[in-house]
Design an enzyme around this catalytic site. Structure first.
Site, short mmCIF file in Angstrom:
data_model
loop_
_atom_site.label_atom_id
_atom_site.label_comp_id
_atom_site.label_asym_id
_atom_site.label_seq_id
_atom_site.Cartn_x
_atom_site.Cartn_y
_atom_site.Cartn_z
N GLU A 43 0.86 -1.18 0.00
CA GLU A 43 0.00 0.00 0.00
C GLU A 43 0.89 1.23 0.00
O GLU A 43 1.78 1.35 0.85
CB GLU A 43 -0.92 0.06 1.23
CG GLU A 43 -1.86 1.26 1.14
CD GLU A 43 -2.73 1.53 2.37
OE1 GLU A 43 -3.61 2.40 2.28
OE2 GLU A 43 -2.52 0.89 3.42
N GLU A 68 4.93 4.75 3.55
CA GLU A 68 4.43 6.05 3.98
C GLU A 68 5.60 7.03 4.00
O GLU A 68 6.70 6.69 4.43
CB GLU A 68 3.77 5.93 5.37
CG GLU A 68 3.39 7.21 6.05
CD GLU A 68 2.53 8.15 5.21
OE1 GLU A 68 1.50 7.74 4.65
OE2 GLU A 68 2.91 9.33 5.10
N ASP A 95 9.46 8.11 -0.01
CA ASP A 95 8.61 8.70 -1.04
C ASP A 95 8.50 7.69 -2.17
O ASP A 95 9.51 7.19 -2.66
CB ASP A 95 9.26 10.00 -1.55
CG ASP A 95 8.31 10.77 -2.45
OD1 ASP A 95 7.63 10.14 -3.30
OD2 ASP A 95 8.25 12.00 -2.31
N ASP A 117 -3.26 11.77 -1.89
CA ASP A 117 -3.32 13.24 -1.89
C ASP A 117 -3.67 13.73 -3.30
O ASP A 117 -3.08 13.28 -4.28
CB ASP A 117 -1.97 13.81 -1.46
CG ASP A 117 -1.64 13.45 0.00
OD1 ASP A 117 -2.58 13.22 0.77
OD2 ASP A 117 -0.44 13.37 0.34
N TYR A 194 -9.54 7.11 6.17
CA TYR A 194 -10.18 8.19 5.40
C TYR A 194 -11.53 7.74 4.83
O TYR A 194 -12.47 8.51 4.77
CB TYR A 194 -9.27 8.67 4.26
CG TYR A 194 -8.34 9.77 4.70
CD1 TYR A 194 -7.40 9.55 5.71
CD2 TYR A 194 -8.40 11.03 4.14
CE1 TYR A 194 -6.55 10.56 6.13
CE2 TYR A 194 -7.56 12.05 4.55
CZ TYR A 194 -6.63 11.82 5.54
OH TYR A 194 -5.80 12.82 5.96
N1 SAM Z 1 -4.38 5.59 2.94
C1 SAM Z 1 -4.78 6.22 4.18
C2 SAM Z 1 -6.29 6.20 4.31
O1 SAM Z 1 -6.98 5.96 3.30
O2 SAM Z 1 -6.79 6.41 5.42
C3 SAM Z 1 -4.19 7.63 4.30
C4 SAM Z 1 -4.66 8.64 3.30
S1 SAM Z 1 -3.79 10.20 3.41
C5 SAM Z 1 -4.87 11.34 2.64
C6 SAM Z 1 -2.52 10.00 2.15
C7 SAM Z 1 -1.22 9.47 2.73
O3 SAM Z 1 -0.34 9.20 1.66
C8 SAM Z 1 -0.52 10.47 3.65
O4 SAM Z 1 -0.19 9.83 4.86
C9 SAM Z 1 0.73 10.87 2.86
O5 SAM Z 1 1.83 11.19 3.68
C10 SAM Z 1 0.97 9.63 2.01
N2 SAM Z 1 1.69 9.90 0.75
C11 SAM Z 1 1.37 10.84 -0.16
N3 SAM Z 1 2.25 10.84 -1.18
C12 SAM Z 1 3.14 9.86 -0.90
C13 SAM Z 1 4.28 9.38 -1.58
N4 SAM Z 1 4.71 9.92 -2.73
N5 SAM Z 1 4.98 8.37 -1.02
C14 SAM Z 1 4.58 7.82 0.16
N6 SAM Z 1 3.50 8.25 0.86
C15 SAM Z 1 2.78 9.25 0.33
#
Ligand code: SAM
Length: 212
Positions: A43, A68, A95, A117, A194
Site C-alpha cells: 500500500e 508512507e 517517497d 493526496d 479516510y
Molecule cells: N491511505 C490512508 C487512508 O486511506 O486512510 C491515508 C490517506 S492520506 C490522505 C494520504 C497518505 O499518503 C498520507 O499519509 C501521505 O503522507 C501519504 N503519501 C502521499 N504521497 C506519498 C508518496 N509519494 N509516497 C509515500 N506516501 C505518500
C-alpha cells in the site's frame, strides 16, 4: 493529511524492527525478509495503517508492505505493530517516487492506493499517485497480470486517474462511482481511516481496479 509533528517518531522508526531501513538493499530479494514465497502486496500512502494491518491480519498467506512518506504518520502503524505484531507485515518510510529502486521487476503482486493526496494544481499532476508517471513505475514492479486498486472520495482526482489509463497503457478490470452501494465491489471491502471518515459524511467512494 494534516501533519502534526510527533516528538520522537523519527527515532522510534529508526529503531523499529518492523521498518525496513535500507529498502534498496532488498531489491529483488524481498521474499527473504518474510522467509516464504507468498505474494507481496503493497500500500502506497498507508497513513496510520489501519487498512494494511487489517488485510495482513485476515490474509496470513500473503505478505504486506506499507509505504508512507512521513514519520509522524507512520509511527502510528509502527506502534500498533510493536504492540501486536503481524509476521506478514513490514513498513518502509519513503517517497514512492523511488519505488523502482526498492522493488525489482515483477516483485509485487498488487498495489493499493487509498485516498491519495489530490495535488490539485496542474503543475503538481506528476506527484499524484495514479498519474501516468507513477503507473509506469507500478508497471515495472508488478507481476505480469498484477493490478492496482485505487479508492478515493475525490471526484476530480478519480476523473484524472481514469484519463491517465489509456495514455499509460492500462485498462479497467472493475470500476464504481459509489463503492458503498455496489454490492459486487463491496464484497470483502476493507475500510481505510479516510474511507470511514468520508463515507460516514455521505460522500460517495470511487474505486477502480486496473491492469496492463
Ligand atoms: N491511505 C490512508 C487512508 O486511506 O486512510 C491515508 C490517506 S492520506 C490522505 C494520504 C497518505 O499518503 C498520507 O499519509 C501521505 O503522507 C501519504 N503519501 C502521499 N504521497 C506519498 C508518496 N509519494 N509516497 C509515500 N506516501 C505518500
Amino acid at each position: 493529511m494534516r501533519l502534526r509533528n510527533v516528538t520522537g517518531s523519527r527515532e522510534a522508526i529508526a529503531e523499529s524492527e518492523y521498518v525496513i531501513h535500507n529498502p534498496q538493499e532488498h531489491r529483488g530479494s524481498w521474499h527473504e525478509i518474510f522467509g516464504n514465497e507468498n505474494p507481496i502486496r503493497i500500500e502506497i500512502g498507508m497513513g496510520k495503517g489501519r487498512f494494511i494491518m487489517d488485510l495482513a491480519r485476515s490474509n496470513p498467506d500473503m505478505n504486506y508492505i506499507g509505504i508512507e512518506k512521513f514519520s509522524s504518520v507512520l509511527i502510528r502503524g509502527v506502534q500498533k505493530q510493536e504492540a501486536d505484531p503481524l509476521p506478514n507485515l513490514y513498513f518502509i518510510r519513503m517517497d514512492a517516487e523511488e519505488i523502482t529502486s526498492v522493488f525489482g521487476t515483477g516483485e509485487v503482486d498488487r498495489i493499493y492506493l487509498n485516498f491519495s493526496d489530490p495535488w490539485p494544481k496542474d503543475r503538481h499532476a506528476k506527484r499524484r499517485l495514479p498519474s501516468r508517471e507513477f503507473l509506469r513505475r507500478y508497471g515495472e514492479i508488478l507481476i505480469a497480470d498484477g493490478v492496482v486498486e485505487f479508492k478515493t472520495d475525490n471526484r476530480d482526482l478519480f476523473q484524472f486517474a481514469l484519463e491517465e489509463l489509456e495514455p499509460a497503457g492500462w485498462k479497467i478490470v472493475q470500476m464504481t462511482r459509489d463503492l458503498h452501494h455496489d454490492a459486487q465491489m463491496m464484497q470483502g471491502n476493507v475500510m481505510t481511516e479516510y474511507e470511514e471518515r468520508f463515507s460516514s459524511k455521505g460522500n460517495p467512494i470511487y474505486k477502480y481496479i486496473i491492469t496492463r
